[in-house]
Motif scaffolding. Sequence first.
Motif, short mmCIF file in Angstrom:
data_model
loop_
_atom_site.label_atom_id
_atom_site.label_comp_id
_atom_site.label_asym_id
_atom_site.label_seq_id
_atom_site.Cartn_x
_atom_site.Cartn_y
_atom_site.Cartn_z
N ARG A 11 13.80 -32.96 -26.94
CA ARG A 11 13.34 -31.97 -26.23
C ARG A 11 13.90 -31.50 -24.44
O ARG A 11 13.88 -30.83 -24.12
CB ARG A 11 11.81 -31.51 -26.46
CG ARG A 11 11.06 -31.69 -27.87
CD ARG A 11 9.33 -31.61 -27.70
NE ARG A 11 8.56 -31.21 -26.74
CZ ARG A 11 8.66 -29.43 -26.71
NH1 ARG A 11 8.69 -29.18 -28.10
NH2 ARG A 11 7.56 -29.14 -26.52
N PHE A 61 13.12 -27.49 -23.27
CA PHE A 61 11.11 -27.91 -22.62
C PHE A 61 10.73 -28.63 -21.66
O PHE A 61 9.81 -28.78 -21.46
CB PHE A 61 10.99 -28.13 -24.53
CG PHE A 61 11.35 -27.03 -25.60
CD1 PHE A 61 10.96 -25.46 -25.54
CD2 PHE A 61 11.95 -26.69 -26.52
CE1 PHE A 61 11.00 -24.12 -25.76
CE2 PHE A 61 12.58 -26.24 -27.16
CZ PHE A 61 12.27 -24.62 -27.05
N PRO A 91 15.11 -22.93 -22.43
CA PRO A 91 15.65 -23.50 -23.67
C PRO A 91 16.60 -21.97 -24.29
O PRO A 91 17.25 -22.03 -24.94
CB PRO A 91 14.31 -23.49 -24.62
CG PRO A 91 13.11 -22.97 -23.56
CD PRO A 91 13.71 -23.54 -22.02
N ASN A 92 16.60 -20.51 -24.25
CA ASN A 92 16.76 -19.77 -24.40
C ASN A 92 18.18 -19.18 -23.67
O ASN A 92 18.66 -18.45 -23.77
CB ASN A 92 15.64 -18.69 -24.21
CG ASN A 92 15.74 -18.37 -23.00
OD1 ASN A 92 15.55 -19.16 -22.46
ND2 ASN A 92 15.19 -16.90 -22.71
N THR A 106 22.27 -25.02 -27.07
CA THR A 106 21.84 -25.57 -27.96
C THR A 106 21.31 -25.03 -28.77
O THR A 106 20.24 -24.19 -28.76
CB THR A 106 20.70 -26.82 -27.11
OG1 THR A 106 19.80 -25.63 -27.02
CG2 THR A 106 22.00 -27.64 -26.46
N ALA A 107 20.66 -25.19 -29.99
CA ALA A 107 19.79 -25.19 -31.03
C ALA A 107 19.41 -26.21 -31.65
O ALA A 107 19.87 -27.01 -32.56
CB ALA A 107 20.65 -24.53 -32.01
N LEU A 108 17.91 -25.98 -31.82
CA LEU A 108 16.99 -27.18 -32.05
C LEU A 108 16.69 -26.65 -33.32
O LEU A 108 15.82 -25.53 -33.36
CB LEU A 108 15.54 -27.30 -31.43
CG LEU A 108 15.05 -28.54 -31.07
CD1 LEU A 108 15.96 -29.34 -31.37
CD2 LEU A 108 13.25 -28.05 -30.09
#
Lengths: 445, 356, 307
Positions: free
Chosen positions: B49, B54, B74-75, B79-81
């Motif tokens: 995270r 985050f 985060p946006n 990266t994509a979680l």
Amino acid sequence: MSAPATSGRSFAVFYSILFFAFLFGPLLIMTVTAFNSSSFPRVTPWECFTTEWFSVLINNDRLMQGLVTSIFIGIGVVAISVPVGLAGALALSEINPALRSALYTVLITPVLIPGVVLGISTIVFWGNLGRSLGGGAQDLFFNGIFLTIVGQVTFISAYAMLIFSARLQRFDPTLTEAALDLGATPGQAFRRILLPFLRPAIGSAAFLTLLASFENYNTTVFTILADNTFTTALASKIRYGTDPSLSALAVIIIAVTLIGAITHEAYTRRREAILGGAAARSALYTNPLGRIVTHPATIFALLVVLAGFAVWKGSQHEAAECKMQIMDEKRANQERLLEEQRLRMQQQPQNAPQAPAQPGTPPAGTNPSPFGGAFGNVAPGASAPAPATPAPPATTNPSPFGGAFGNVAPGATPAPAAPQPPPQPPADANPSPFGGAFKNIAPAP
Amino acid sequence: MSTRDVTLDHVSIRFGQHTAVNNALLNIAGGEFFSFLGPSGCGKTTLLRCISGFIEPTEGRVLIGGKDMKRVGPNKRPTALIFQNLALFPLMSVADNIAFPLEVRGVGRKERRKRADELLDLIALPGVGDKKVYELSGGQRQRVAIARALAVEPDILLLDEPLSALDLKLRQHMRTELRAIQQRVGLTFIYITHDQGEALTMSDRVAVMNAGVIEQIDDPLTIYEKPRTPFVASFVGETNSIPGKVVSQSGFDVSLDTALGRLVGRSAGGRQFASGQDVVLFVRPEQLMLDPGGKIAATVVKEEFEGSQRHLFLEAGNAALRVSRVGGGAELMAPGLAVKLNFDPGRSSVMPAAGA
Amino acid sequence: MERIKGIFGDFVGRHGLGVAIYISASVLVWVIVLIALPQVAMLDYSFRHNLPPAQIGGPEDVYTISNYSYFLFGNGESFNALDTGVLFKTLFAAAIVTFIDILICYPIAFILAHSATGVAARMMVLGLIVPFWVNEILRAFAFRVIFGATGLVNGIGMGMGLWDTPVDFIRADVALYSSLTYSYILLMVFPIYNAVEALDRNQIEAAQDMGAPWWRVHWRIVLPVAKPGIASGATIVFMLTAGALAAPQIIGGPSNLWFTQLVYQWFNDASNWQRGAAYATILLGSCLTFVLLLMKVFRVPIGAIGR
Ligand SMILES: Nc1ncnc2c1ncn2[C@@H]1O[C@H](COP(=O)(O)OP(=O)(O)OP(=O)(O)O)[C@@H](O)[C@H]1O
Ligand SMILES: [Mg+2]
């Protein structure tokens, strides 16, 4: 092991039956009285089956006027308290736990504060504000509809908040995080993820707040000032006398509620079946005809048609003949009683002047009101023991809603004859403070 | 340095008094399949995270493609979680889920749909676009979550125990699938798991974590064969641990006194030990061999048969030992039988005893 | 201030600026303008004289405790037994009504949570809700129909020859208490239901298995779990009952006033808003004191209410 289990089971069934009998008994009785032609709502003695009380209800201008006001207020309250309640729920779900319980306590208190206190504090506060601001504010802040909306929003928002909180507890916050991670702005995540999730709760909150606003009496009776909502009109009508058109109202409410509830039940069952995958297996749902029949819209339409049919059938019913007969019987009975009374008065002339002064305990035969005793408390200062000597209305303090007393002012107009002229209580002969009390049950002149 | 590199520069993350990640220092190369392996609660999710934005690190820096990610939301990160519970949007169709990243970037409806269908083809699920999420099976949801993450066109894909909810067969199938997808798209995959099988089969490199500390970073074979700490040795795979005292050391070979007599093992990471130091010798069960000429004498307690393998439980000088052998063939050994054991010192590791 | 800024910053980070402003503004207006200030205004008002509008703000407009002393001593020096009596009667009666509601609703909540299943449970929930949707005024009215001098009970009683002159149930407040008990049943059942539902059925069975009789199972296993629900329901029912106005007005006995009726009379019949505000404050204060006291005794936090 099985013996106590079964005895527990039968106790549960027995108790449930008793409980629901208590719950539905009053409603059932009210429903029955709505169709009895007797001008006081009662089950016994049964006179004639009639539907006239429904038309009496619809033709009551004061109630219908109040209905319009109530709907107006209701829309205002829903429009404000749903978003406010949502904001409260969101704030609660996101601030840290220490502050959360403090905020929760503050936001939940309006539910606990007695309605009369809320009503009073609202008119006092806005009245002060209006006086000190002057001008246009003065008009707005002394407007009954505005005050009622504000007063109701204070506590109805808390109902909405509770609904939203319950729903929010089931929200998975990782969904919002996923949206952010996928590039959404916080605002986009709110609109696309959280709001759609809350949509069912918005629906139920809107419905519940509308209902609460419509139902409210304790706060509204203060904040509405000279105006009337449906509920306050209803209350004053009941306080000063009554007829079965109120039962008719109850019947309408129960019918609407049942239709709504059954439709909702059909909706949830269908949804569950589809979500749970049972729909694909069940023959009822795969069969196209079955699908249509079990659709909530179909069920709703069916019930509405049924209700419409009942109304039509009822409007065809003619009770005049039966009523004539009852009337004749009554007249004969009344003449006999009058005769007896005349005889008695001849024998004991000294008792005569006292008799009419006690409307609270008339001889049961002459006054068919079942509520004789209940009238005592409506007369300001007459038999009410408390505030030692309340000043007569609107003398020392010309309050902005002096007019509100119209419906309680003693002796404003002498009571005209009621529709089914019951043997008149001695009000005409003795203009007591109760004279005006009957004003509301009479048809508008 | 590629845009797909990730560097953790002395990252520590604390929640109040509790240190969830302690001084993590590593560099993940672009296009690498990198796994974090560790027991539950060791701080894997927290670290992930932190990479996806985050959580801000309490200390240290996160760099992606060489750029410091401080205060980048985060946006805004490349990266994509993929969440532990997938976090697919239940109220949207499969295609809408996959196209969500495009939607929030203002891509038109037609274009979105086209891209969603392409991605569905990529994950071998053509034609499910109009279904609702709850109509998919667990493995299908898994793949949809991957497709949705790929729609962001990220440089780095972060996966948080994505297979933990699946049953054993599907899990094994998805391992190959994931690795294949990774090689097709060429992204950096950062993968979190507490399942050593997953970490060892898929990864280029594995970082083993314990209580917030990264104990070892190596390729899977080295992790298994040459563990550097007692935790890694016992967490990854089965092992026999034999405590003892160092007698002497020559090069990598350490000779030590144990309850089983004098043994020789290989110093883990080439450490130098003082003679008399308390150490532990780790030997994998499949490295212990029955050998009539062996130095270790033991008694059979029982032998269990488990298909492709059989496990022999032994007692030697108050210590319990375990030997794994190929499954089929000979009869099971009877309890009480005396045997001799041997092992190749090169396939063992000697480490300082915990607390020493 | 720093703290508020921090909370606001959290909201912005989570939902964006627009939503953060919406949340903060709504909650602040609600708490300050709708909840707090009106109560303060009412309290302030209750300490003032009842003056004609021309004199408001003038030299005569000073603080006074006469409205409160009137509640205690009336106009003269002697104790105002009438009004204080009404207050105590109201609180006492509300407590009794609440207690009866607990007795009635606990079994049904338990049955609903642990015996009824499927369709039966759903029908029961429906059956609980439907009466609640009928207007409060009409519910009171129904009890007037039942208990009036020529109402159903008297009709049946006299028809069976049990008594021969109509019993005045309204003067005896039987109608009022029944109606109040009836009106808030739903608000008692659901909190208890919510609490009891969380109980694992196995616990009950384990206790039965160990030979505990049914009353001990309830006393030791179910009641402790139900306690927060009972507290929540009881608080709401008590406050609503003590604050009820419509039912006492409609079916209250003529010589037995409810405290809210006194407030109403000061406002609407006597046009003495100041004294009305004082009486409202007294009502609020005594109700809250009573509830908080009980919560302290039963060790229930206020956060349990409404859950
Ligand atoms: N927001 C938080 N506040 C306080 N402590 C936290 C928070 N998030 C995680 N922790 C703590 O940090 C530690 C690491 O948690 P984390 O979720 O990273 O574990 P994990 O390795 O992902 O475990 P699992 O395999 O069970 O998912 C745990 O002890 C947890 O209690
Ligand atoms: Mg985790």
